[in-house]
Design an enzyme around this catalytic site. Structure first.
Site, PDB file in Angstrom:
ATOM      1  N   THR A  92       0.846  -1.200   0.000  1.00 27.28           N
ATOM      2  CA  THR A  92       0.000   0.000   0.000  1.00 27.28           C
ATOM      3  C   THR A  92       0.872   1.236   0.000  1.00 27.28           C
ATOM      4  OG1 THR A  92      -1.833   1.151   1.106  1.00 27.28           O
ATOM      5  CG2 THR A  92      -0.148   0.214   2.525  1.00 27.28           C
TER       6      THR A  92
ATOM      7  N   LYS B 171      -3.514   3.498   6.476  1.00 24.04           N
ATOM      8  CA  LYS B 171      -3.710   2.048   6.585  1.00 24.04           C
ATOM      9  C   LYS B 171      -2.521   1.406   7.306  1.00 24.04           C
ATOM     10  CE  LYS B 171      -6.572   1.383   2.460  1.00 24.04           C
ATOM     11  NZ  LYS B 171      -6.685   0.659   1.190  1.00 24.04           N
TER      12      LYS B 171
ATOM     13  N   ASP C  83      -7.952  -4.276   0.302  1.00 20.81           N
ATOM     14  CA  ASP C  83      -8.824  -3.366  -0.423  1.00 20.81           C
ATOM     15  C   ASP C  83     -10.093  -3.222   0.415  1.00 20.81           C
ATOM     16  OD1 ASP C  83      -9.000  -1.669  -2.643  1.00 20.81           O
ATOM     17  OD2 ASP C  83     -10.437  -2.987  -3.604  1.00 20.81           O
TER      18      ASP C  83
ATOM     19  N   LYS D 111     -11.050   3.723  17.173  1.00 27.83           N
ATOM     20  CA  LYS D 111     -11.505   3.227  15.863  1.00 27.83           C
ATOM     21  C   LYS D 111     -11.218   1.727  15.745  1.00 27.83           C
ATOM     22  CE  LYS D 111     -11.015   3.671  10.824  1.00 27.83           C
ATOM     23  NZ  LYS D 111     -10.400   4.321   9.658  1.00 27.83           N
TER      24      LYS D 111
ATOM     25  N   HIS E 184     -13.283  -2.583  10.588  1.00 33.29           N
ATOM     26  CA  HIS E 184     -13.203  -3.607   9.551  1.00 33.29           C
ATOM     27  C   HIS E 184     -11.757  -4.052   9.315  1.00 33.29           C
ATOM     28  CE1 HIS E 184     -13.215   0.580   8.477  1.00 33.29           C
ATOM     29  NE2 HIS E 184     -12.444   0.339   7.437  1.00 33.29           N
TER      30      HIS E 184
HETATM   31  P1  IMP Z   1      -8.886   1.597  -1.009  1.00 33.63           P
HETATM   32  O1  IMP Z   1      -8.984   0.368  -0.197  1.00 33.63           O
HETATM   33  O2  IMP Z   1      -7.582   2.305  -0.786  1.00 33.63           O
HETATM   34  O3  IMP Z   1      -9.204   1.374  -2.464  1.00 33.63           O
HETATM   35  O4  IMP Z   1      -9.954   2.599  -0.426  1.00 33.63           O
HETATM   36  C1  IMP Z   1     -11.209   2.767  -0.996  1.00 33.63           C
HETATM   37  C2  IMP Z   1     -11.857   4.033  -0.482  1.00 33.63           C
HETATM   38  O5  IMP Z   1     -12.434   3.804   0.774  1.00 33.63           O
HETATM   39  C3  IMP Z   1     -10.961   5.254  -0.336  1.00 33.63           C
HETATM   40  O6  IMP Z   1     -11.708   6.384  -0.730  1.00 33.63           O
HETATM   41  C4  IMP Z   1     -10.646   5.310   1.106  1.00 33.63           C
HETATM   42  O7  IMP Z   1     -10.438   6.612   1.538  1.00 33.63           O
HETATM   43  C5  IMP Z   1     -11.914   4.718   1.702  1.00 33.63           C
HETATM   44  N1  IMP Z   1     -11.581   3.973   2.903  1.00 33.63           N
HETATM   45  C6  IMP Z   1     -10.854   2.840   3.005  1.00 33.63           C
HETATM   46  N2  IMP Z   1     -10.731   2.491   4.291  1.00 33.63           N
HETATM   47  C7  IMP Z   1     -11.404   3.418   5.009  1.00 33.63           C
HETATM   48  C8  IMP Z   1     -11.610   3.608   6.406  1.00 33.63           C
HETATM   49  O8  IMP Z   1     -11.142   2.855   7.265  1.00 33.63           O
HETATM   50  N3  IMP Z   1     -12.343   4.672   6.728  1.00 33.63           N
HETATM   51  C9  IMP Z   1     -12.869   5.548   5.832  1.00 33.63           C
HETATM   52  N4  IMP Z   1     -12.693   5.428   4.530  1.00 33.63           N
HETATM   53  C10 IMP Z   1     -11.946   4.367   4.121  1.00 33.63           C
END
Ligand code: IMP
Length: 192
Positions: free
Chosen positions: A8, A13, A69, A172, A177
């Site tokens: 990542t 994260k 993801d 949090k 998740h």
């Molecule tokens: P990705 O997993 O990086 O593709 O994230 C997908 C989308 O979900 C992005 O816009 C992130 O900002 C949002 N996102 C992923 N994890 C979280 C979280 O824990 N809290 C809030 N938004 C999240």
């Protein structure tokens, strides 16, 4: 110490997962591994995107690695934005625009229930394993709080009155998740 590359470029994260890992496990980020690439997420499922990220890094390094993801799945919107969460407001969108669009789309619905879903893809000794973590909650009417990232200001997990963005990372992680998926990853690694 077991070391895994975490595929990542998202520092939030990394912080959240490092807080869960504890002694015995360490992760190095793509940057720390000297891998300066942005891996695309072109697929229509969280599993396939997570898989693409970890497989790309495994092909480059031949080292144990994992990726994750995450999508926000809103019940009234039939699971949208889901796998498109990062680009919900368009390719040049950002967290503010994504939240604005989501709040606009949800205006006409009573049901505000939603869930974050994280899929982790682990590649260990060349074999791939998947883990899932889910956090159920509600989308609130307007953004609250300044911590966290992404959709955190508009998501209140069940069992709390605070949005994720009003919580410190420790709080949090009582609901998250990502924490749940990471705990499964750790349990699996410990069982080997
Ligand atoms: P990705 O997993 O990086 O593709 O994230 C997908 C989308 O979900 C992005 O816009 C992130 O900002 C949002 N996102 C992923 N994890 C979280 C979280 O824990 N809290 C809030 N938004 C999240």
């Amino acid at each position: 110490m077991n070391t895994l590359i975490f595929a990542t470029n998202n520092p939030n994260k990394v912080k959240e997962i490092r807080a869960v890992l504890g002694d015995g496990f360490d992760i190095i980020t793509l940057k720390e591994a000297g891998i300066l690439i942005d891996i695309p997420e072109p697929h229509d499922s969280l599993n396939a995107n997570a898989s693409q990220k970890s497989r790309t890094i495994y092909q480059l390094t031949q080292k144990d690695c994992f990726s994750e993801d995450t999508g926000l799945e809103v019940t009234a919107l039939n699971g949208a934005p889901g796998v498109r969460s990062a680009r919900y407001a368009g390719d040049d969108g950002n967290a503010e625009k994504n939240m604005e669009k989501l709040l606009f789309e949800l205006q006409k619905y009573q049901d505000r229930s939603a869930r974050f879903r994280t899929i982790i893809s682990l590649i260990l000794d060349g074999t791939e394993y998947f883990f899932e973590g889910i956090c159920e909650g509600q989308i609130i009417g307007s953004a609250k709080g300044h911590q966290g990232f992404g959709y955190d200001p508009i998501f209140v997990p069940n069992g709390s009155q605070q949005s994720f963005a009003e919580m410190g990372m420790e709080e949090k992680n009582k609901f998250s998740h990502r924490k749940k998926a990471t705990e499964q990853l750790i349990a699996f690694l410990k069982s080997r």
